[in-house]
Design a protein around this motif. Structure first.
Motif: not given
Ligand code: HEM
Lengths: 185, 180
Positions: B106-116
């Motif tokens: 989840x943190x990775x997705x947020x940091x990548x700018x691809x929300x879940x």
């Protein structure tokens, strides 16, 4: 000099009678962004290089005009893998169509600080008429124009072949612009 | 007067196997998808992976609450003190990893700018802002922790099989009542 000061003061108050015309864009403060939806997930991107020719006098809106030219290769989709992908043939085909252009044919006042610009938008060699509502605000000597509109990417052939599947990448793409232009002296 | 139950509750058993199933899907799918070239198929699979992983996270939170309020049956007395400690240690580590692995994702997705957006319907908040270095960090963390989890799952399952066939103490059957 006196006239200029009066004009600026009036513009600052955003009085409709202000005879001030905006022209030169401040690229550092301006932005051209878009939001696409992938699997229902909004993903933001932007274009880093674009030129805008703007002429806007809030007192004579019908004479206003706007022209855009943006460099496809300056796209930033948020990930390197996607940046490499979208300049390719299925997407923007940036080699053959390096720029996207817009030229206004009419600007209308909608009342208050709201306006609407209409004109042909050409991306990947395909042209569609678009209409974008926007707001205008005077900020010191600058005019700030902000608006958003939605295009259907497939009408421009953006994302063909397997990418034509709109259940993965939605057809609707929202374009958001914020232009900050200085008053012409 | 408190008595230690001799069985797991049906809810505990259901949560255990549902989470196990989701991890058995999420793990190989994660390994498979990362090497795919960018395609609509890849975007779909990544989304399914995220949905399964967030579901694990949600179920684990329920499971921990359940575990805190419902005592599990005691381990058989035939086990040595060391064996009991090892079993409990592994269980605690698994609980930790069942939270840490999806959280890192989840943190990775947020940091990548691809929300879940859970199941494409429920948008989850971004935990951190967009950042390339943090995305890189959590991608590594996600991968390493997922492998650590896989390793402990293997040990955990091997121990269960040993209980059943070597010790024959009915420990596996407590979680798999059909074996009785
Ligand atoms: C129990 C839950 C989960 C397990 C077992 C799991 C496992 C894995 C594994 C094994 C990989 C491949 C790692 C590699 O080889 O690089 C992976 C990749 C990935 N996972 Fe998970 N994951 C879980 C939950 C999540 C969640 C909740 C999210 C996001 C919300 C997520 C997002 C991702 C992403 C985006 C990748 C691809 C990373 C890349 O681009 O290289 N995962 N996962």
């Amino acid at each position: 000099m006196k006239i200029l000061v009066t004009a600026l003061a009036a513009a600052a108050l955003a009085l409709p009678a202000a005879a001030v015309e905006y022209g030169t864009l401040d690229p550092a403060k301006s932005s051209l962004a878009f939001t696409s939806k992938q699997m229902g997930v909004p993903v933001d991107g932007k274009f880093n290089k674009f030129k805008v020719a703007l002429s806007f006098d809030p007192a004579a809106v019908q004479k206003a005009s706007a022209g855009f030219e943006l460099e496809i290769a300056s796209i930033d989709t948020g990930s390197k893998e996607a940046n490499d992908e979208v300049v390719g043939k299925d997407w923007f085909n940036a080699k053959q169509f390096p720029t996207a252009v817009f030229k206004s044919t009419s600007v209308k006042a909608l009342g208050g600080n709201r306006f609407e610009v209409t004109g042909p938008l050409t991306i990947k060699g395909r042209t569609q008429n678009v209409t974008a509502p926007f707001t205008y605000k005077a900020d010191g000597a600058n005019g700030v124009f902000e608006g958003a509109f939605t295009i259907k990417r497939l009408q421009f052939g953006i994302g063909e072949g397997p990418w034509g599947d709109t259940s993965t990448v939605a057809d609707d793409v929202q374009i958001k612009f914020r232009l900050v232009a200085a008053a012409r002296k | 007067m408190t008595t230690t139950p001799t069985q797991y509750t049906r809810t505990a058993i259901a949560l255990h196997w549902l989470i196990a199933l989701l991890i058995f899907i999420a793990f190989p799918v994660g390994l498979y998808m990362v090497d795919l070239p960018l395609s609509p198929q890849k975007l779909k699979i990544i989304s399914w992976h995220k949905w399964a992983g967030i579901t694990v996270l949600a179920l684990v939170l329920v499971r921990i609450l359940w575990r805190a309020t419902h005592r599990p049956p005691a381990l058989p007395d035939s086990m040595s003190r060391i064996e009991k400690l090892a079993a409990q240690g592994a269980h605690h580590l698994l609980y930790l990893l069942m939270i840490a692995v999806p959280m890192a994702g989840w943190l990775m997705s947020s940091a990548k700018g691809f929300p879940v957006v859970w199941f494409g319907v429920l948008p989850l908040p971004d935990l951190i802002g967009k950042s390339e270095s943090l995305a890189e960090f959590f991608e590594q963390a996600h991968e390493i922790l997922a492998w650590l989890m896989a390793l402990i799952v293997v040990v955990h399952a091997a121990a269960a099989v040993k209980h059943h066939f070597a010790a024959r103490d009915g420990v596996l059957a407590r979680m798999l009542p059909r074996l009785k």
